[in-house]
Motif scaffolding. Structure first.
Motif, PDB file in Angstrom:
ATOM      1  N   ASN A  13      13.439  37.840  -4.682  1.00 45.86           N
ATOM      2  CA  ASN A  13      13.962  38.779  -5.655  1.00 45.86           C
ATOM      3  C   ASN A  13      15.417  39.051  -5.291  1.00 45.86           C
ATOM      4  OD1 ASN A  13      14.600  41.915  -5.897  1.00 45.86           O
ATOM      5  ND2 ASN A  13      13.340  41.312  -7.648  1.00 45.86           N
ATOM      6  N   ALA A  14      16.300  38.924  -6.265  1.00 47.85           N
ATOM      7  CA  ALA A  14      17.733  39.020  -5.967  1.00 47.85           C
ATOM      8  C   ALA A  14      18.107  40.351  -5.344  1.00 47.85           C
ATOM      9  CB  ALA A  14      18.543  38.780  -7.238  1.00 47.85           C
ATOM     10  N   THR A  15      17.620  41.450  -5.923  1.00 49.75           N
ATOM     11  CA  THR A  15      17.972  42.767  -5.408  1.00 49.75           C
ATOM     12  C   THR A  15      17.407  42.971  -4.008  1.00 49.75           C
ATOM     13  OG1 THR A  15      18.025  43.697  -7.640  1.00 49.75           O
ATOM     14  CG2 THR A  15      17.804  45.254  -5.808  1.00 49.75           C
ATOM     15  N   GLY A  16      16.146  42.605  -3.818  1.00 50.42           N
ATOM     16  CA  GLY A  16      15.530  42.750  -2.507  1.00 50.42           C
ATOM     17  C   GLY A  16      16.200  41.886  -1.457  1.00 50.42           C
ATOM     18  N   THR A  17      16.598  40.684  -1.860  1.00 53.02           N
ATOM     19  CA  THR A  17      17.273  39.783  -0.930  1.00 53.02           C
ATOM     20  C   THR A  17      18.620  40.352  -0.502  1.00 53.02           C
ATOM     21  OG1 THR A  17      16.215  37.841  -1.891  1.00 53.02           O
ATOM     22  CG2 THR A  17      18.220  37.466  -0.622  1.00 53.02           C
ATOM     23  N   ARG A  18      19.375  40.837  -1.466  1.00 50.32           N
ATOM     24  CA  ARG A  18      20.682  41.431  -1.158  1.00 50.32           C
ATOM     25  C   ARG A  18      20.530  42.596  -0.181  1.00 50.32           C
ATOM     26  NH1 ARG A  18      25.377  40.849  -3.985  1.00 50.32           N
ATOM     27  NH2 ARG A  18      25.825  43.045  -3.603  1.00 50.32           N
ATOM     28  N   GLU A  19      19.555  43.456  -0.449  1.00 52.24           N
ATOM     29  CA  GLU A  19      19.371  44.624   0.401  1.00 52.24           C
ATOM     30  C   GLU A  19      18.946  44.223   1.811  1.00 52.24           C
ATOM     31  OE1 GLU A  19      19.968  48.060  -0.164  1.00 52.24           O
ATOM     32  OE2 GLU A  19      21.134  46.994  -1.698  1.00 52.24           O
ATOM     33  N   ALA A  20      18.074  43.241   1.905  1.00 54.20           N
ATOM     34  CA  ALA A  20      17.634  42.785   3.233  1.00 54.20           C
ATOM     35  C   ALA A  20      18.807  42.217   4.026  1.00 54.20           C
ATOM     36  CB  ALA A  20      16.532  41.736   3.079  1.00 54.20           C
ATOM     37  N   ILE A  21      19.652  41.444   3.352  1.00 51.14           N
ATOM     38  CA  ILE A  21      20.817  40.859   4.028  1.00 51.14           C
ATOM     39  C   ILE A  21      21.804  41.951   4.424  1.00 51.14           C
ATOM     40  CG2 ILE A  21      22.815  39.340   3.755  1.00 51.14           C
ATOM     41  CD1 ILE A  21      21.047  37.638   1.864  1.00 51.14           C
ATOM     42  N   GLN A  44      19.479  35.339  11.147  1.00 48.23           N
ATOM     43  CA  GLN A  44      18.240  35.483  11.897  1.00 48.23           C
ATOM     44  C   GLN A  44      17.626  36.864  11.659  1.00 48.23           C
ATOM     45  OE1 GLN A  44      18.603  34.849  16.100  1.00 48.23           O
ATOM     46  NE2 GLN A  44      16.416  34.973  16.473  1.00 48.23           N
ATOM     47  N   ALA A  45      18.465  37.910  11.677  1.00 53.00           N
ATOM     48  CA  ALA A  45      17.957  39.274  11.500  1.00 53.00           C
ATOM     49  C   ALA A  45      17.420  39.500  10.093  1.00 53.00           C
ATOM     50  CB  ALA A  45      19.065  40.278  11.801  1.00 53.00           C
ATOM     51  N   SER A  46      18.023  38.862   9.102  1.00 50.95           N
ATOM     52  CA  SER A  46      17.614  39.067   7.705  1.00 50.95           C
ATOM     53  C   SER A  46      16.441  38.187   7.306  1.00 50.95           C
ATOM     54  CB  SER A  46      18.788  38.792   6.771  1.00 50.95           C
ATOM     55  OG  SER A  46      19.122  37.413   6.760  1.00 50.95           O
ATOM     56  N   GLY A  47      16.292  37.049   7.979  1.00 49.39           N
ATOM     57  CA  GLY A  47      15.258  36.103   7.608  1.00 49.39           C
ATOM     58  C   GLY A  47      15.684  35.137   6.524  1.00 49.39           C
ATOM     59  N   TYR A  48      16.966  35.119   6.194  1.00 50.06           N
ATOM     60  CA  TYR A  48      17.492  34.204   5.172  1.00 50.06           C
ATOM     61  C   TYR A  48      18.551  33.303   5.807  1.00 50.06           C
ATOM     62  CZ  TYR A  48      15.142  37.293   1.892  1.00 50.06           C
ATOM     63  OH  TYR A  48      14.196  38.022   1.223  1.00 50.06           O
ATOM     64  N   ASN A  49      18.693  32.097   5.280  1.00 53.10           N
ATOM     65  CA  ASN A  49      19.623  31.162   5.904  1.00 53.10           C
ATOM     66  C   ASN A  49      21.076  31.450   5.512  1.00 53.10           C
ATOM     67  OD1 ASN A  49      20.241  29.720   3.412  1.00 53.10           O
ATOM     68  ND2 ASN A  49      18.194  28.815   3.581  1.00 53.10           N
ATOM     69  N   LYS A  50      21.973  30.872   6.288  1.00 58.11           N
ATOM     70  CA  LYS A  50      23.401  31.126   6.088  1.00 58.11           C
ATOM     71  C   LYS A  50      23.880  30.667   4.715  1.00 58.11           C
ATOM     72  CE  LYS A  50      24.659  29.009   9.878  1.00 58.11           C
ATOM     73  NZ  LYS A  50      25.559  28.447  10.927  1.00 58.11           N
ATOM     74  N   SER A  51      23.301  29.595   4.228  1.00 57.01           N
ATOM     75  CA  SER A  51      23.698  29.086   2.922  1.00 57.01           C
ATOM     76  C   SER A  51      23.427  30.110   1.826  1.00 57.01           C
ATOM     77  CB  SER A  51      22.959  27.784   2.622  1.00 57.01           C
ATOM     78  OG  SER A  51      23.265  27.323   1.319  1.00 57.01           O
ATOM     79  N   LEU A  52      22.251  30.739   1.875  1.00 51.51           N
ATOM     80  CA  LEU A  52      21.913  31.746   0.867  1.00 51.51           C
ATOM     81  C   LEU A  52      22.808  32.976   0.998  1.00 51.51           C
ATOM     82  CD1 LEU A  52      20.010  32.549  -1.429  1.00 51.51           C
ATOM     83  CD2 LEU A  52      18.528  33.595   0.291  1.00 51.51           C
ATOM     84  N   ILE A  53      23.066  33.388   2.236  1.00 49.97           N
ATOM     85  CA  ILE A  53      23.962  34.537   2.453  1.00 49.97           C
ATOM     86  C   ILE A  53      25.337  34.235   1.871  1.00 49.97           C
ATOM     87  CG2 ILE A  53      25.117  35.943   4.207  1.00 49.97           C
ATOM     88  CD1 ILE A  53      22.662  35.536   5.989  1.00 49.97           C
ATOM     89  N   GLY A  54      25.807  33.009   2.068  1.00 56.60           N
ATOM     90  CA  GLY A  54      27.097  32.608   1.507  1.00 56.60           C
ATOM     91  C   GLY A  54      27.094  32.640  -0.008  1.00 56.60           C
TER      92      GLY A  54
END
Length: 231
Positions: A13-21, A44-54
């Motif tokens: 979920n976009a909103t949930g992902t943003r908040e977790a990051i 590592q702390a968020s559980g999402y890869n660097k590509s998605l964070i970027g």
């Protein structure tokens, strides 16, 4: 019952992902400062890869900007909830009693916010230690209406003779805010000096809050006796 799929494998979920990051980034920036924070650690702390964070935030500075913009929004919500009703009073900048109540409420709320958000306080302290060099790169992206509003209010109070000094009223406000975070950040040091005392207990923190608010307000405002008309 089957185990839930790992977070990396689920449709996000976009909103949930943003908040977790953002939550993970805030924690890492608070611990290491901007320069010391690493994308790997945030991923590592968020559980999402660097590509998605970027994809969401661009580079590290973009992520840091969004972390601080979220903090700024939280502060604006705090202001709207606690201070806006007081600011609606047009006489607040000319009536000593009302202005004193406003200052006590504002600085008490600042103390409470910083106590409840230690990661925010640590990010601020990192910036202070590093000469605000990263804030200088992102400051233009923040709303400044609140700053302008407070400066106008304090200038009016200064013109009405409520403030003790003609020093820039906005800097006076910032100095008062710094007293709150300086005290809270220095509790471990005070504990070393005052061995055996629990300065982190609720009663101790309440007493510190009361002292700091009174110290700041009495230091900023002209004492009522000084404004009493001569007989």
């Amino acid at each position: 019952m089957s185990e839930p799929e790992p977070r990396r494998g689920r449709a996000h979920n976009a909103t949930g992902t943003r908040e977790a990051i953002l939550n993970a980034a805030e924690a890492v920036f608070a611990e290491h400062g901007f320069d010391g924070a690493r994308f790997d650690a945030i991923a590592q702390a968020s559980g999402y890869n660097k590509s998605l964070i970027g994809q969401y935030f661009g580079d590290k500075l973009g992520l840091y900007t969004e972390v601080n913009k979220r903090i700024d929004r939280d502060m604006s919500l705090l202001e709207a909830r606690i201070l806006t009703p007081l600011l609606a009073d047009e006489a607040i900048a000319s009536d000593a009693s009302r202005f004193r109540t406003f200052l006590e409420t504002a600085f008490g709320a600042l103390f409470d916010y910083q106590l409840e958000h230690p990661r925010v306080m640590r990010i601020i302290l990192w910036e202070q230690a590093e000469g605000w060099q990263t804030y200088a790169k992102i400051f233009a992206q923040f709303e400044t209406e609140d700053i302008d509003k407070f400066r106008t209010l304090f200038t009016r109070a200064q013109s009405a003779g409520l403030l003790r000094s003609d020093f820039d009223p906005l800097i006076q406000l910032f100095q008062a805010e710094q007293m709150c975070w300086s005290y809270l950040a220095s509790i471990p040091l005070y504990q070393m000096v005052l061995a055996g005392e629990d300065l982190s207990s609720a009663p101790s923190l309440a007493r510190a809050r009361e002292y700091i608010v009174a110290f700041v307000v009495h230091g900023m405002m002209v004492d009522p006796a000084e404004t009493r008309p001569e007989n």
